[in-house]
Design a protein around this motif. Structure first.
Motif, mmCIF file in Angstrom:
data_model
loop_
_atom_site.group_PDB
_atom_site.id
_atom_site.type_symbol
_atom_site.label_atom_id
_atom_site.label_comp_id
_atom_site.label_asym_id
_atom_site.label_seq_id
_atom_site.Cartn_x
_atom_site.Cartn_y
_atom_site.Cartn_z
ATOM 1 N N ILE A 137 8.945 5.225 -11.551
ATOM 2 C CA ILE A 137 7.318 5.561 -10.441
ATOM 3 C C ILE A 137 8.119 5.178 -8.894
ATOM 4 O O ILE A 137 8.479 4.580 -8.700
ATOM 5 N N ARG A 138 7.035 5.628 -8.688
ATOM 6 C CA ARG A 138 6.967 6.843 -7.515
ATOM 7 C C ARG A 138 6.086 5.846 -6.336
ATOM 8 O O ARG A 138 5.226 6.328 -7.252
ATOM 9 N N ALA A 139 6.392 5.138 -5.296
ATOM 10 C CA ALA A 139 5.465 4.486 -4.758
ATOM 11 C C ALA A 139 5.694 4.421 -3.254
ATOM 12 O O ALA A 139 7.125 3.700 -3.260
ATOM 13 N N ALA A 140 4.723 3.621 -2.287
ATOM 14 C CA ALA A 140 5.070 2.803 -1.105
ATOM 15 C C ALA A 140 4.780 1.827 -1.219
ATOM 16 O O ALA A 140 3.575 1.197 -2.078
ATOM 17 N N VAL A 141 6.194 0.994 -0.049
ATOM 18 C CA VAL A 141 6.234 -0.404 0.078
ATOM 19 C C VAL A 141 5.782 0.122 1.987
ATOM 20 O O VAL A 141 6.639 0.188 2.143
ATOM 21 N N ARG A 142 4.654 -0.635 2.423
ATOM 22 C CA ARG A 142 4.627 -0.569 3.743
ATOM 23 C C ARG A 142 3.911 -1.730 4.421
ATOM 24 O O ARG A 142 3.809 -2.426 3.774
ATOM 25 N N GLY A 143 4.739 -2.292 5.593
ATOM 26 C CA GLY A 143 4.608 -4.095 6.057
ATOM 27 C C GLY A 143 3.950 -5.015 4.557
ATOM 28 O O GLY A 143 3.760 -5.631 4.695
ATOM 29 N N GLY A 144 5.573 -4.542 3.948
ATOM 30 C CA GLY A 144 5.878 -5.044 2.451
ATOM 31 C C GLY A 144 4.875 -5.301 1.749
ATOM 32 O O GLY A 144 4.295 -6.540 0.629
ATOM 33 N N LYS A 145 3.524 -4.324 1.860
ATOM 34 C CA LYS A 145 2.756 -3.829 0.876
ATOM 35 C C LYS A 145 2.845 -3.463 -0.136
ATOM 36 O O LYS A 145 3.212 -2.101 0.515
ATOM 37 N N LEU A 146 2.842 -2.891 -1.729
ATOM 38 C CA LEU A 146 2.724 -2.129 -2.611
ATOM 39 C C LEU A 146 1.397 -1.391 -2.568
ATOM 40 O O LEU A 146 0.297 -1.480 -1.479
ATOM 41 N N ARG A 147 1.336 -0.174 -2.345
ATOM 42 C CA ARG A 147 0.927 1.355 -2.208
ATOM 43 C C ARG A 147 0.913 2.280 -2.995
ATOM 44 O O ARG A 147 1.894 2.882 -3.308
ATOM 45 N N ALA A 148 0.324 1.844 -3.732
ATOM 46 C CA ALA A 148 0.285 3.486 -4.676
ATOM 47 C C ALA A 148 -0.807 4.185 -4.410
ATOM 48 O O ALA A 148 -2.443 3.688 -4.898
ATOM 49 N N SER A 149 -0.779 5.430 -5.197
ATOM 50 C CA SER A 149 -2.008 5.903 -4.431
ATOM 51 C C SER A 149 -2.460 6.950 -6.191
ATOM 52 O O SER A 149 -0.975 8.075 -6.492
ATOM 53 N N PHE A 150 -3.200 7.081 -6.880
ATOM 54 C CA PHE A 150 -3.542 8.024 -8.022
ATOM 55 C C PHE A 150 -4.279 9.527 -7.307
ATOM 56 O O PHE A 150 -5.533 9.801 -6.692
ATOM 57 N N HIS A 151 -3.981 10.502 -8.345
ATOM 58 C CA HIS A 151 -4.468 11.908 -7.834
ATOM 59 C C HIS A 151 -4.556 12.423 -9.078
ATOM 60 O O HIS A 151 -4.635 12.075 -9.967
ATOM 61 N N VAL A 152 -5.141 13.347 -9.038
ATOM 62 C CA VAL A 152 -6.178 14.289 -10.605
ATOM 63 C C VAL A 152 -4.874 14.794 -11.226
ATOM 64 O O VAL A 152 -5.468 14.362 -12.522
ATOM 65 N N TYR A 153 -3.607 14.531 -11.547
ATOM 66 C CA TYR A 153 -2.586 15.018 -11.967
ATOM 67 C C TYR A 153 -2.460 13.281 -12.563
ATOM 68 O O TYR A 153 -1.269 13.312 -13.909
ATOM 69 N N SER A 154 -2.945 12.082 -12.191
ATOM 70 C CA SER A 154 -2.126 11.173 -12.873
ATOM 71 C C SER A 154 -3.342 10.537 -14.003
ATOM 72 O O SER A 154 -3.651 11.277 -14.001
ATOM 73 N N THR A 155 -2.675 10.289 -14.738
ATOM 74 C CA THR A 155 -3.122 9.708 -16.328
ATOM 75 C C THR A 155 -3.228 7.909 -16.329
ATOM 76 O O THR A 155 -2.212 7.285 -14.950
ATOM 77 N N SER A 156 -4.627 7.729 -17.545
ATOM 78 C CA SER A 156 -4.381 6.429 -18.204
ATOM 79 C C SER A 156 -3.087 5.526 -17.976
ATOM 80 O O SER A 156 -2.590 4.821 -17.804
ATOM 81 N N ALA A 157 -2.060 6.841 -18.462
ATOM 82 C CA ALA A 157 -0.618 6.483 -19.033
ATOM 83 C C ALA A 157 -0.186 5.907 -17.881
ATOM 84 O O ALA A 157 1.317 5.322 -18.021
ATOM 85 N N ASP A 158 0.020 6.267 -16.917
ATOM 86 C CA ASP A 158 1.193 6.795 -16.138
ATOM 87 C C ASP A 158 0.170 4.883 -15.323
ATOM 88 O O ASP A 158 0.392 4.477 -14.691
ATOM 89 N N VAL A 159 -1.024 4.538 -15.398
ATOM 90 C CA VAL A 159 -1.477 3.171 -15.586
ATOM 91 C C VAL A 159 -1.108 2.319 -15.341
ATOM 92 O O VAL A 159 -0.434 1.622 -14.905
ATOM 93 N N GLN A 160 -0.300 2.404 -17.066
ATOM 94 C CA GLN A 160 -0.159 1.696 -17.618
ATOM 95 C C GLN A 160 1.217 1.648 -17.459
ATOM 96 O O GLN A 160 1.347 0.381 -17.707
ATOM 97 N N LEU A 161 2.231 1.823 -17.310
ATOM 98 C CA LEU A 161 3.046 2.463 -17.146
ATOM 99 C C LEU A 161 3.452 1.475 -15.546
ATOM 100 O O LEU A 161 4.445 0.569 -15.980
ATOM 101 N N ALA A 162 3.207 1.372 -14.308
ATOM 102 C CA ALA A 162 2.614 0.689 -13.820
ATOM 103 C C ALA A 162 2.607 -0.149 -13.826
ATOM 104 O O ALA A 162 3.878 -1.451 -13.346
ATOM 105 N N LEU A 163 1.797 -0.773 -14.316
ATOM 106 C CA LEU A 163 1.036 -2.467 -14.790
ATOM 107 C C LEU A 163 2.584 -2.660 -15.764
ATOM 108 O O LEU A 163 2.431 -3.910 -15.351
#
Length: 68
Positions: free
Chosen positions: A37-63
């Motif tokens: 899963i691609r996401a960024a960590v900046r300043g010790g914080k997770l930064r996840a961004s969701f786009h038009v091609y993201s799906t609910s399945a992607d959210v569940q995978l991340a969780l």
């Protein structure tokens, strides 16, 4: 924003008004990396961004990755 709010809810966060979610989650970078899963960590914080091609399945995978 709907997917970001779904992600926020899964983390126990209140709804927001952005497709970007920034929060402290210990070891998030390693958990995401292990699942490809691609996401960024900046300043010790997770930064996840969701786009038009993201799906609910992607959210569940991340969780699921963060809960493992």
């Amino acid at each position: 924003m709907g997917l970001a709010n779904e992600f926020r809810a899964g983390l126990g966060m209140p709804p927001g008004d952005s497709a970007i979610v920034s929060t402290n989650v210990p070891d998030a970078e390693q958990a995401f990396e292990a699942r490809g899963i691609r996401a960024a960590v900046r300043g010790g914080k997770l930064r996840a961004s969701f786009h038009v091609y993201s799906t609910s399945a992607d959210v569940q995978l991340a969780l699921d990755a963060l809960r493992a």
